[in-house]
Structure formats: C-alpha cells, structure tokens
Design an enzyme around this catalytic site. Sequence first.
Site, PDB file in Angstrom:
ATOM      1  N   GLY A  18     -12.002 -22.853 -34.866  1.00 45.35           N
ATOM      2  CA  GLY A  18     -13.306 -23.500 -35.076  1.00 45.35           C
ATOM      3  C   GLY A  18     -14.390 -22.902 -34.204  1.00 45.35           C
ATOM      4  CB  THR A  35     -17.705 -20.028 -36.997  1.00 45.86           C
ATOM      5  OG1 THR A  35     -16.763 -20.848 -37.721  1.00 45.86           O
ATOM      6  CG2 THR A  35     -17.168 -18.626 -36.890  1.00 45.86           C
ATOM      7  CG  ASP A  39      -7.915 -21.356 -43.889  1.00 45.96           C
ATOM      8  OD1 ASP A  39      -9.017 -21.123 -44.400  1.00 45.96           O
ATOM      9  OD2 ASP A  39      -7.401 -22.493 -43.860  1.00 45.96           O
ATOM     10  CB  ALA A  87     -11.588 -30.380 -38.206  1.00 43.02           C
ATOM     11  CB  THR A  92     -12.782 -37.979 -34.110  1.00 42.97           C
ATOM     12  OG1 THR A  92     -13.926 -38.746 -34.470  1.00 42.97           O
ATOM     13  CG2 THR A  92     -11.698 -38.257 -35.131  1.00 42.97           C
ATOM     14  CD  GLU A 125     -16.197 -41.751 -37.727  1.00 38.41           C
ATOM     15  OE1 GLU A 125     -15.755 -42.465 -38.634  1.00 38.41           O
ATOM     16  OE2 GLU A 125     -17.352 -41.856 -37.281  1.00 38.41           O
ATOM     17  CE1 TYR A 148     -12.879 -35.094 -38.902  1.00 43.64           C
ATOM     18  CE2 TYR A 148     -13.737 -37.239 -38.246  1.00 43.64           C
ATOM     19  CZ  TYR A 148     -13.474 -35.915 -37.950  1.00 43.64           C
ATOM     20  OH  TYR A 148     -13.798 -35.405 -36.715  1.00 43.64           O
ATOM     21  CE  LYS A 151     -10.541 -34.020 -36.312  1.00 37.01           C
ATOM     22  NZ  LYS A 151     -10.418 -32.852 -35.437  1.00 37.01           N
TER      23      LYS A 151
HETATM   24  P1  NDP Z   1     -18.009 -28.176 -37.205  1.00 37.47           P
HETATM   25  O1  NDP Z   1     -17.887 -28.739 -38.562  1.00 37.47           O
HETATM   26  O2  NDP Z   1     -19.342 -27.724 -36.717  1.00 37.47           O
HETATM   27  O3  NDP Z   1     -17.000 -26.938 -37.046  1.00 37.47           O
HETATM   28  C1  NDP Z   1     -15.744 -26.947 -37.657  1.00 37.47           C
HETATM   29  C2  NDP Z   1     -15.106 -25.597 -37.448  1.00 37.47           C
HETATM   30  O4  NDP Z   1     -13.831 -25.594 -38.103  1.00 37.47           O
HETATM   31  C3  NDP Z   1     -15.912 -24.433 -38.056  1.00 37.47           C
HETATM   32  O5  NDP Z   1     -15.759 -23.293 -37.245  1.00 37.47           O
HETATM   33  C4  NDP Z   1     -15.205 -24.214 -39.382  1.00 37.47           C
HETATM   34  O6  NDP Z   1     -15.359 -22.920 -39.902  1.00 37.47           O
HETATM   35  C5  NDP Z   1     -13.771 -24.450 -38.950  1.00 37.47           C
HETATM   36  N1  NDP Z   1     -12.877 -24.723 -40.073  1.00 37.47           N
HETATM   37  C6  NDP Z   1     -13.026 -25.635 -41.044  1.00 37.47           C
HETATM   38  N2  NDP Z   1     -11.997 -25.584 -41.904  1.00 37.47           N
HETATM   39  C7  NDP Z   1     -11.187 -24.586 -41.468  1.00 37.47           C
HETATM   40  C8  NDP Z   1      -9.988 -24.013 -41.939  1.00 37.47           C
HETATM   41  N3  NDP Z   1      -9.394 -24.446 -43.060  1.00 37.47           N
HETATM   42  N4  NDP Z   1      -9.424 -23.004 -41.230  1.00 37.47           N
HETATM   43  C9  NDP Z   1     -10.031 -22.528 -40.118  1.00 37.47           C
HETATM   44  N5  NDP Z   1     -11.183 -23.011 -39.633  1.00 37.47           N
HETATM   45  C10 NDP Z   1     -11.749 -24.032 -40.302  1.00 37.47           C
HETATM   46  O7  NDP Z   1     -17.402 -29.290 -36.212  1.00 37.47           O
HETATM   47  P2  NDP Z   1     -17.753 -29.567 -34.676  1.00 37.47           P
HETATM   48  O8  NDP Z   1     -17.887 -28.288 -33.968  1.00 37.47           O
HETATM   49  O9  NDP Z   1     -18.817 -30.579 -34.610  1.00 37.47           O
HETATM   50  O10 NDP Z   1     -16.428 -30.303 -34.204  1.00 37.47           O
HETATM   51  C11 NDP Z   1     -15.345 -29.576 -33.623  1.00 37.47           C
HETATM   52  C12 NDP Z   1     -14.095 -30.434 -33.684  1.00 37.47           C
HETATM   53  O11 NDP Z   1     -14.329 -31.672 -32.990  1.00 37.47           O
HETATM   54  C13 NDP Z   1     -13.687 -30.816 -35.092  1.00 37.47           C
HETATM   55  O12 NDP Z   1     -12.280 -30.854 -35.145  1.00 37.47           O
HETATM   56  C14 NDP Z   1     -14.244 -32.217 -35.261  1.00 37.47           C
HETATM   57  O13 NDP Z   1     -13.504 -32.943 -36.217  1.00 37.47           O
HETATM   58  C15 NDP Z   1     -14.056 -32.762 -33.848  1.00 37.47           C
HETATM   59  N6  NDP Z   1     -14.960 -33.815 -33.484  1.00 37.47           N
HETATM   60  C16 NDP Z   1     -16.306 -33.629 -33.586  1.00 37.47           C
HETATM   61  C17 NDP Z   1     -17.172 -34.629 -33.228  1.00 37.47           C
HETATM   62  C18 NDP Z   1     -18.644 -34.446 -33.296  1.00 37.47           C
HETATM   63  O14 NDP Z   1     -19.370 -35.452 -33.152  1.00 37.47           O
HETATM   64  N7  NDP Z   1     -19.147 -33.247 -33.471  1.00 37.47           N
HETATM   65  C19 NDP Z   1     -16.665 -35.934 -32.734  1.00 37.47           C
HETATM   66  C20 NDP Z   1     -15.236 -35.973 -32.573  1.00 37.47           C
HETATM   67  C21 NDP Z   1     -14.421 -34.966 -32.951  1.00 37.47           C
HETATM   68  P3  NDP Z   1     -16.664 -22.508 -40.775  1.00 37.47           P
HETATM   69  O15 NDP Z   1     -17.754 -22.215 -39.757  1.00 37.47           O
HETATM   70  O16 NDP Z   1     -16.215 -21.321 -41.515  1.00 37.47           O
HETATM   71  O17 NDP Z   1     -17.011 -23.681 -41.639  1.00 37.47           O
END
Ligand code: NDP
Length: 366
Positions: free
Chosen positions: A10, A12, A65, A89, A132, A134, A156, A160
């Site tokens: 994650g 990116t 992935d 995620a 999370t 959530e 979701y 989690k």
């Molecule tokens: P983002 O949605 O901004 O980032 C998710 C990342 O996961 C991206 O890099 C995305 O890639 C990557 N991703 C998604 N699907 C896949 C896959 N199948 N294989 C590989 N990579 C994948 O989330 P956040 O940065 O905000 O959150 C980071 C983590 O923290 C997540 O797990 C989220 O659930 C958790 N979280 C976030 C909270 C928040 O408020 N932000 C609160 C609590 C938990 P791509 O860029 O290609 O889409």
Amino acid sequence: MNKKVAFITGITGQDGSYLAELLLAKGYQVHGLKRRASSLNTSRIDHIYQDPHQQDLPLFLHYGDMSDSLALCGLLQKIQPDEIYHLAAQSHVAVSFEAAEYTANVVALGTIRLLEAVRLSGLNCRFFQAATSEMYGKVTSLMQNEDTPFRPCSPYAIAKVGAYWTTVNYREAYGLFAVNGIMFNHESPRRGETFVTRKITRALAAIALGQQQCLYLGNLDARRDWGFAADYMDAAWRMLQQDTPSDFVIATGVQHTVREFLQCCAASLGISLSFSGSGLTEIATVLHCDPARTPALQPGAVILRIDPRYLRPSEVPSLCGDATRARTVLGWQPATDFTALCQMMMAHDLAQAKRQALLEANGYAR
Ligand code: NDP
C-alpha cells in the site's frame, strides 16, 4: 551499520506515502508493493522516487498484488525485510458494500497470504497490520480502546476483523512479532478524493472559486475521531520498535460530526454556514462570506444538499478512540489537531483548484 530494510504494502496510498517518507528520513531502505494499473498510480510518492539508474537507491518499487501469494512469497525472499508494514487494502467502506467479495479477498485473505509468506520464508521480521476503528461498528460505548469488543457492520470492517485476528493468531501460534494498529480515521491532503473529508475540501475549494455550485453528501451526523495520517504512521513505526508485540488504538480522543468538519473547513475560507431542514431535506446556506476571499460566493447561496445515494446500507454512528495505551507505552500523541487538519487540507485543495483554474484559463488544461 547496515540499513534497516522495510517492506510496505500500500505504498502508493495515503498512509504508505507518509510512512515511506518517515522511514527514508530514518535511514531505512524502503521497498514498496505497487499494483499494475493501466495508468500511473504513484503520484503520492513521485516526489521521493528517484531515477532507478542511480546507485544506492533507498526506495524500490515492486509489482505485486495482495491476491497473488506466489508474488508475495517471492518478494519477501528477495527483499528479506526487517519490518513489514501491511497497509494495502480496498479501504473504502461504501465501496465494500458494492464489492464485498473483492474486499474480503484483498483485506482478509490478503493478510493471511502475506503472513503465510512470512512464515514460509522463515523470516525473522516484525509485522504491522493496519486495523481500523470501523471494526467497532455499532458499538455502544462512548469511547473505544483495545478491550472494546468488535461489532463490525460493513464488508470492509468484517474483512478487517478477519485481518486483525489473523495477525493475533500468527503472533500467538508462531511467536511472530505481529501487531495491529487499530487506527481511527486519519486524513491529509493525500486522502483519496472519494472519502468524505477530501470530498468536502475539494468541493469547498471549487465552490469558493465559482467552479461548482453545490456539494452533495450522505449522513452529516456521523461522528468520527479524525487525525492526521503522518502522525498515525509515526505510531505504526513506534509499535514495531517495542520489546514485546501488542496491539494499540491510535486516535486523537476528540470527536466531530461530518457537519462540523464541513463547518471548520468552510470557516478556514472565511465562510460561515447556516444549517436548516433535517434528514434528507437538510441544506447548508452561506450566512457570511468574505468577498475578498470568495468573490464568486454570495450570502444565501445553498452549497450543501443531502443525496440519499450516499447513505450506506448500514451506518456506523459514532467512533471515538481512547489512545491511553499508545500515549503511555509508545510515548505517542498526535501533533495535529482537528482545526489544523481542516486548515491544511483546505489550503491544499484551494491551491490545487486555483492552479487548475489558471491552467484552464491559459489553455493548458481542459
Ligand atoms: P488508501 O486507499 O489511500 O491506500 C490503499 C493502498 O492499498 C493503495 O496503495 C492501493 O494501491 C493498495 N491496494 C489496494 N488494493 C490492493 C491490492 N489488491 N493489492 C495490492 N495493493 C492494493 O488507504 P490509506 O492509505 O488511507 O489506508 C492505509 C491502510 O490503513 C488501509 O489498510 C486502510 O484500510 C487502513 N486504515 C485507514 C484509515 C484511514 O482513516 N485512512 C483508518 C483505519 C485503517 P493503489 O494506489 O494502486 O490503489
């Protein structure tokens, strides 16, 4: 001394980009998992990614992935990380209702795949899992801590919960240093554009410049505990530096409604709002605005309406985290409060909207 090696899934995303910055600043060699997409998806880390032809690159990106166990196994064997930060995620609650199976596959099974890859590789590394708030879902306690039971109410959150218990299980069954950061909502100018906070700041910027008339939202009464993403990544790093592995709530302990988020962002543009009606008929009207800052806006303009399409099949009404353990054990506390967060996001999106307007006015963009 050899550099510590970190692997971020994650990278990116919002959090991954802040974490990569933090680890690079601490002298780590950072490896990130990147999904193959038909267009570039590295905009959040482009500023720290260097030309791969240079020597001694501290940041490496690898295709993979969370649905591909073999790729994950191969990467771990190649990278041999000291620390793994598992952030990847399908992280959007509303989307998870439309893509429930995919969300479970990436989030719940994805975590099993990664932990199995760690176990099968025989790696002696530390593992952070992005859990999370959530997961608390329809909880009734005013504040939630590490002992509060989960009552998830979205695909979701359910996925989690699976990832959370998988992480606990690998810690208990295999003695792995595997921990969950139970993170409450955290935002930033890098938050995805479809999340409610970013949707608000982008729309307000466009409304302030006369590019958009009205913003449409769902539940304004949802109460959340909002922090700044970079602060939360600092907590994640601290969790992996402890002597013993355990789970922590990461939160500010201060709660606001979506309505208050909107009001605070509007206030940072010199706009005060009046709310009237209720439920699906609620609207927000401009009460005062500063003609010098928002010349396109007039008092009396309706800038918010409710669209039932944005209501979720099952809502989480109220979340507020008790991060006492993180404060006392990790020495962590959030550096950015709610008002500063709103101002930071608003300033970023206003600057971005102005830049876009300038480009369009000069024929450089559509
Ligand atoms: P983002 O949605 O901004 O980032 C998710 C990342 O996961 C991206 O890099 C995305 O890639 C990557 N991703 C998604 N699907 C896949 C896959 N199948 N294989 C590989 N990579 C994948 O989330 P956040 O940065 O905000 O959150 C980071 C983590 O923290 C997540 O797990 C989220 O659930 C958790 N979280 C976030 C909270 C928040 O408020 N932000 C609160 C609590 C938990 P791509 O860029 O290609 O889409």
